[in-house]
Design an enzyme around this catalytic site. Sequence first.
Site, short mmCIF file in Angstrom:
data_model
loop_
_atom_site.label_atom_id
_atom_site.label_comp_id
_atom_site.label_asym_id
_atom_site.label_seq_id
_atom_site.Cartn_x
_atom_site.Cartn_y
_atom_site.Cartn_z
N HIS A 70 8.92 3.02 -0.89
CA HIS A 70 8.30 3.90 -1.88
C HIS A 70 6.80 3.90 -1.68
O HIS A 70 6.22 3.02 -1.02
CB HIS A 70 8.65 3.45 -3.30
CG HIS A 70 7.84 2.29 -3.78
ND1 HIS A 70 6.61 2.42 -4.37
CD2 HIS A 70 8.08 0.95 -3.72
CE1 HIS A 70 6.13 1.23 -4.68
NE2 HIS A 70 7.00 0.31 -4.29
N CYS A 71 6.17 4.90 -2.27
CA CYS A 71 4.71 4.96 -2.33
C CYS A 71 4.35 5.35 -3.76
O CYS A 71 4.95 4.85 -4.70
CB CYS A 71 4.17 5.94 -1.29
SG CYS A 71 4.85 7.62 -1.42
#
Length: 566
Positions: free
Chosen positions: A511-512
């Site tokens: 994820h970011c």
Amino acid sequence: MGRKILIVGGVTGGASCAARLRRLDETAEIVIFERGSEVSYSSCCLPYFLSRVVADSDSLVLVSPEKFRRQYNIEARTGQEVMAIDRENKRVQVRRLADGHEYEERYDVLVLSPGGDPIVPPGISGAARENVFTVHNVADIERLDAFVRRAEVRRVVVVGGGFAGLEMAENLSAAGLSVTLVEAANQLMTPFDFDMAQILTKELLDRDVALVLGDSVQSVADSAVTLASGREIAAEAVILAIGIRPAVKLAADCGLELGNSGGIRVDHNYQTSDPAIYAVGDAVEVYNRLPRRHLILPMAWPAQMAGRAAADHINGRPHRGKGFIGSAVLRLFSLYAAGTGLTEKAARAEGIPAEAVYVIPQDKVKIMPGSAALHLKLIFETPTGRILGAQAIGGGEAVSRRIDVIAALIAMGGTLEDLKETELCYTPAVGTTKDAVHMAALVGLNLLDGRFRQVAVDKARDLVEEGAYIIDVREAQEYAAGHFRTAVNLPLSELRQRLDEIPKDRPVYLHCRSGQRSYNAVMALQQLGFDNVWNMAGSYLGVCLFEYARDVMEGREKIVTAYNFT
């Protein structure tokens, strides 16, 4: 004099039908019967009088009976209720509410636009009290406004978490009242999916609107409301904004056919089972083109179009409408929320194989003033890619523009490929070259083609609590500001140099902030021999918004070290 056309009920459906009838036939005698005091008013603007966004109640009235007579040569009889229909002799029985006088009126064509009646659950003790209100017309909102402006009224309970309830809560709060909103379902705004509804839930909590979900009102007293759970909420006024029930008694009593969902059954020309009688508005069942069946859709646009279509057919012009899909938009404090078509939950309930995309691009070029995150969820059919629905939430009115684009494509049977290729206007002040709708289509096509895998925001808590291997590809300073409790920080800028730190023998979730950098990381890793990687849809921003409201309301332990909502 030509045909005599009687219309039962005004507002959107009946008033639009009357005006169209006059444009098509100058010789017809047209009479509208309206039991209320106004024949044409903006029902959707009623809540905004409470906050004085609409400065005075007179401006809520769109066309007065006098204006109908002068400009359209239409007689609008307010304060008069049609009590019965004699289909065999083509007559209606009318009662003047002021004095109880009854009389008959003949017709050549009859149009029913009775609308709906506000739902008042029969189990609520005290529902008939002076401090309990439903809002259906201008007189209702004037009575409510007068009551809540009394010095002793400081706290209000709004029952119902749909469009009407949220608009009431916003405007009552803006009027300086302490508001508690009670919703029997486990989420606000059931026309939205649960994950998107959490963004709206947070907005209410941030605006100091108290929320009670999964509970219902049992009784009302002078200064308190008691819920089914036994909880008591202090309140001097209660507004029931649960919805409306189609007003079909008049139609049913005269033997007109009703549909499976309880509305008046009509054909595509809005003709009932009696060829001399038409029906429009909130009381009828309209064709929903996505599940391919007739449903009640109490919205202004279907009512407006139904009124026009019925008038056309009365005058020999067939209507070729293909049905409705249900598009709507809500303003809630600083947010706009719009939706069209089927939700992910509804699509699956209808037995339609569906998948969803959740993207969070900027609504305009990031360096432009006012640029903000736009949350867009797109639902599509598998394996065809046919677009089924969408929901969008953001800080500007342009939210509805994105949904309008998608609604138009749904109406034309459009697919992800069509959406990807849709040419839109662009300037940095209003959008991006690759618009939010394009991004959603591209992600959807990648999923459809099996180019990568994703997990939804509602899976994040399970992944954290189960100790899944989560990689945060944001930069170190972003990670330090807040991260999943179990996440490992491996910035995208360092990913290719640190491949040996990524396991290959277990699932890996990346994820970011919003999903774009982690998508790039997933695609790179897949090409470098990793077949065990998933992107987390919505990423850190989406999960924080999904988790926050329930964490606060239920007292749950956070799965993040600190929330990030920007």
